[in-house]
Design an enzyme around this catalytic site. Structure first.
Site, PDB file in Angstrom:
ATOM      1  N   LYS A 199      16.828   2.458   3.347  1.00 48.53           N
ATOM      2  CA  LYS A 199      15.616   2.699   2.485  1.00 48.53           C
ATOM      3  C   LYS A 199      15.099   4.054   2.627  1.00 48.53           C
ATOM      4  CE  LYS A 199      10.988   1.313   1.990  1.00 48.53           C
ATOM      5  NZ  LYS A 199       9.837   0.849   2.746  1.00 48.53           N
ATOM      6  N   ALA A 221       5.424  -1.787  -1.412  1.00 49.05           N
ATOM      7  CA  ALA A 221       4.189  -1.177  -1.004  1.00 49.05           C
ATOM      8  C   ALA A 221       2.939  -1.511  -1.829  1.00 49.05           C
ATOM      9  CB  ALA A 221       4.155   0.622  -0.894  1.00 49.05           C
ATOM     10  N   THR A 273       3.110  -5.582   5.257  1.00 50.19           N
ATOM     11  CA  THR A 273       1.521  -5.759   5.830  1.00 50.19           C
ATOM     12  C   THR A 273       0.922  -7.123   5.487  1.00 50.19           C
ATOM     13  OG1 THR A 273       1.301  -3.466   5.669  1.00 50.19           O
ATOM     14  CG2 THR A 273      -0.672  -4.510   5.854  1.00 50.19           C
TER      15      THR A 273
END
Lengths: 256, 69
Positions: free
Chosen positions: A95, A182, A205
């Protein structure tokens, strides 16, 4: 099934391993997410005590490991990081992420394109984290990336699909898989991305910082499956005006 | 046997020469698996660790995979 570089993966939910309170919760969350691909980072480490248990925990799960180049500030550093990851794991997956600015962690498009081209030539399977820029995504496709990973919002911000109109253009134009990376903060946002026709989403997250990461991972897993099913079923058309769902007969009106 | 000074992950370290990269990794109690090493900014493959010896003032960077997104 998600297909990347002629490999098929059962899950369309990629999971990041950062920010979990411990490796055991991380491992259980990845298991609950049913992810086939999991990201890791590279770090300088000088002693056994500093070597964390993330890798051994993930190896036990049998997932495909996707090391990132986080920390790289330019193409040269990213290529070096990818080569280190290759030495560490013996795997060509990478990545690619190059974000020199610490405040918003936005990817540098020029360095990312340069690094992508160099890494493809070296034989890596490159998945670049990039801005939701349809032109850049086509350029990344042209240099041989196996997928593009446009952002929904800044890393770790949980702001959701702020870039939605541009993601739609990317999905429409791309001949390689589109993975939204993201910013996804809620299962509903992952589902919305999947309904749009993106091939997969990467979540870290939102799972790692949930009060119950394992339950949140399950919620994301079902949202991604549902969103994909809706996309494949073909969403009905939207309209500015009402479109009656029942026959508009006049039988309730008084006879004249 | 002579003592040499090397730099490992930006920290000075004194070791007894001859010492190979394999021996340095063992000394640091690091696992080979998931570890990558660069000597003087050039990556050294694992199969070359046993035959790569360190000299005075060499710089060694040791990397491993950790949690990340």
């Amino acid at each position: 099934m998600l297909t990347l570089a002629n490999h098929t993966f059962p899950s369309r939910l990629l999971t990041g391993t950062g920010k979990f309170s411990n490796p055991s919760i991380m491992k259980n969350a990845v298991k609950a997410a049913q992810s086939s691909i999991v990201t890791l980072a590279m770090k300088r480490v000088a002693s056994h005590s500093a070597q964390d248990e993330t890798l051994s925990a993930l190896k036990a799960l049998g997932v495909t490991l996707l090391p990132n180049t986080s920390g790289a500030k330019n193409a040269k550093e990213a290529v070096f990081a990818a080569e280190l990851a290759y030495e560490a794991l013996g795997s060509p997956w990478v990545k690619l992420e190059i974000h020199p600015d610490q405040r918003y962690l936005l990817p540098d498009p020029i360095e990312t394109l340069l690094a992508a081209e160099a890494l493809v030539k070296k034989g890596f399977h490159v998945l670049p984290y990039c801005g939701a820029d349809p032109v850049l995504c086509k350029r990344l496709e042209e240099v041989g990336c196996v997928a593009v990973m446009p952002l929904g919002a800044p890393i770790g911000s949980n702001q959701g699909l702020q870039t939605k109109p541009f993601l739609q253009i990317i999905v429409e134009q791309s001949s390689i898989p589109v993975i939204v990376d993201a910013g996804i903060g809620k299962p509903s946002e992952a589902m919305a991305a999947m309904e749009m026709g993106v091939d997969a989403v990467l979540v870290n997250t939102a799972i790692a910082t949930a009060q119950n990461p394992v339950a949140m991972a399950e919620a994301f897993a079902s949202a991604v499956v549902t969103g994909r099913k809706a996309f494949e079923a073909g969403l009905g058309a939207t309209s500015d005006l009402a479109q009656a769902s029942s026959p508009l007969t006049a039988f309730l009106e008084p006879t004249l | 046997m002579t003592q040499i000074n090397i730099n490992v992950n930006n920290q000075p370290m004194s070791v007894i020469s001859p010492i190979s990269l394999s021996e340095l990794i063992a000394l640091k109690q690091l696992k080979d698996d998931g570890t990558a090493v660069a000597k003087n900014a050039a990556i050294i493959s694992k199969n070359e660790w046993p035959t790569t010896y360190l000299s005075d003032n060499d710089t060694v960077d040791i990397f491993t995979l950790v949690a990340g997104g």
